[in-house]
Design an enzyme around this catalytic site. Structure first.
Site, mmCIF file in Angstrom:
data_model
loop_
_atom_site.group_PDB
_atom_site.id
_atom_site.type_symbol
_atom_site.label_atom_id
_atom_site.label_comp_id
_atom_site.label_asym_id
_atom_site.label_seq_id
_atom_site.Cartn_x
_atom_site.Cartn_y
_atom_site.Cartn_z
ATOM 1 C CE1 TYR A 1 -2.225 -4.802 11.611
ATOM 2 C CE2 TYR A 1 -4.604 -5.093 11.512
ATOM 3 C CZ TYR A 1 -3.432 -4.608 10.959
ATOM 4 O OH TYR A 1 -3.477 -3.918 9.770
ATOM 5 C CE LYS B 1 -2.674 -1.027 11.509
ATOM 6 N NZ LYS B 1 -1.806 -0.038 10.817
ATOM 7 C CG ASN C 1 1.778 2.391 4.435
ATOM 8 O OD1 ASN C 1 0.665 1.880 4.318
ATOM 9 N ND2 ASN C 1 2.897 1.785 4.035
ATOM 10 C CB SER D 1 -6.674 -1.852 10.350
ATOM 11 O OG SER D 1 -7.417 -3.035 10.095
ATOM 12 C CG ASP E 1 2.793 -6.901 -5.718
ATOM 13 O OD1 ASP E 1 1.792 -7.205 -6.396
ATOM 14 O OD2 ASP E 1 3.602 -6.030 -6.058
ATOM 15 C CB ILE F 1 -0.944 -0.011 1.218
ATOM 16 C CG1 ILE F 1 -1.992 -1.122 1.058
ATOM 17 C CG2 ILE F 1 -1.634 1.335 1.398
ATOM 18 C CD1 ILE F 1 -2.876 -1.329 2.275
ATOM 19 C CB ALA G 1 -5.693 -7.818 -3.233
ATOM 20 C CG ASP H 1 13.740 0.641 13.449
ATOM 21 O OD1 ASP H 1 12.492 0.586 13.377
ATOM 22 O OD2 ASP H 1 14.391 0.008 14.307
ATOM 23 C CB VAL H 2 8.883 3.488 11.447
ATOM 24 C CG1 VAL H 2 9.014 3.883 9.994
ATOM 25 C CG2 VAL H 2 8.392 2.057 11.611
#
Length: 256
Positions: A160, A164, A95, A147, A196, A23, A194, A67-68
């Site tokens: 997760y 979010k 992101n 999300s 890769d 994304i 969707a 490194d975020v």
């Protein structure tokens, strides 16, 4: 520097974290096509993995490794991109993130904390690093990628979902604190998208069949769906909308 219109905004720079693939790469390409210079931050420091043949678009990318989850690393990368762009920083897209799952009764606390740091703490770290630059423009936008899991109870996804939900809370708090500085903050919360990285698992098998029935629009979205919404948020005029979470899930989160 005060910006009076979007033609001037498009002359600025937007930083995208996690921009090398998925994304983030789609967002980076879409913003570059809109005319922005795009600082592409990722752990690898690679340019977006996209099939781009235009040299003009490539010229709008500035890649930087960081490194975020490391405050010093992010600050150095942000400052470096702004210096190399030689134009004002008008936006940030948080992101980059991490997805791990496990049963709540045995999920290691270290795993929980790793997800929280990668998905939520990183949003604050990058926003703090960008803040001095964004404040200077007098008109800037931060878009956080959350999300639709932030409002759901999903088995094996306590970390997760919590991370979010925290992104939404950080969005609201920063939005009200920085509104007087001309900085808008939004949270884009996708459903199943969707890319890769997951296309095969979403295209066939039990999950594909489940989503085809569960998502009112008929199946998962694509990375470009997210990228186009992010683009829209950077091309809106006015300051009155801020702090909102925008769900992009094909109606799944509200469907019975």
């Amino acid at each position: 520097m005060q910006f009076s219109g979007m033609s001037e905004m498009n002359e600025g720079c937007i930083i995208v974290t996690g921009a090398s693939r998925g994304i983030g790469a789609a967002i980076a390409e879409t913003l570059a096509r809109e005319g922005f210079t795009v600082g592409c931050l990722s752990r690898s420091g690679d340019l977006p993995a996209r099939d781009i043949t235009s040299a003009e678009i490539h010229a709008r990318f500035i890649a930087a490794a960081c490194d975020v989850t490391d405050q010093a690393s992010v600050k150095a990368a942000v400052d470096d991109v702004v210096r190399r762009a030689d134009r004002p920083l008008v936006g940030l897209v948080n992101n980059a993130g991490l997805h791990r799952e496990g049963p709540s009764d045995s999920l290691p606390v270290s795993e929980f904390e790793a997800v929280m740091t990668a998905n939520a703490t990183s949003v604050l770290i990058a926003s703090q690093a960008a803040y001095p630059h964004l404040r200077e423009t007098g008109e800037a936008t931060i878009v956080n990628i959350g999300s639709f899991f932030d409002k759901l109870g999903v088995k094996r996804n306590a970390a997760y979902c919590a991370s979010k939900a925290a992104v939404g809370a950080i969005t609201r708090c920063v939005a009200v604190e920085w509104a007087s500085e001309g900085i808008r903050v939004h949270n884009v919360a996708p459903g199943y998208i969707a890319t890769d990285l997951n296309r095969d698992s979403l295209a066939s098998g039990p999950l594909s069949q489940f989503l085809a029935k569960r998502i009112p629009t008929g199946g998962p979205g694509v990375a470009e769906d997210v990228a186009q919404l992010v683009r829209l948020l950077f091309t809106l005029s006015g300051r009155f909308m801020t702090g909102e979470t925008l769900y992009l899930d094909g109606g799944q989160g509200m469907a019975l």
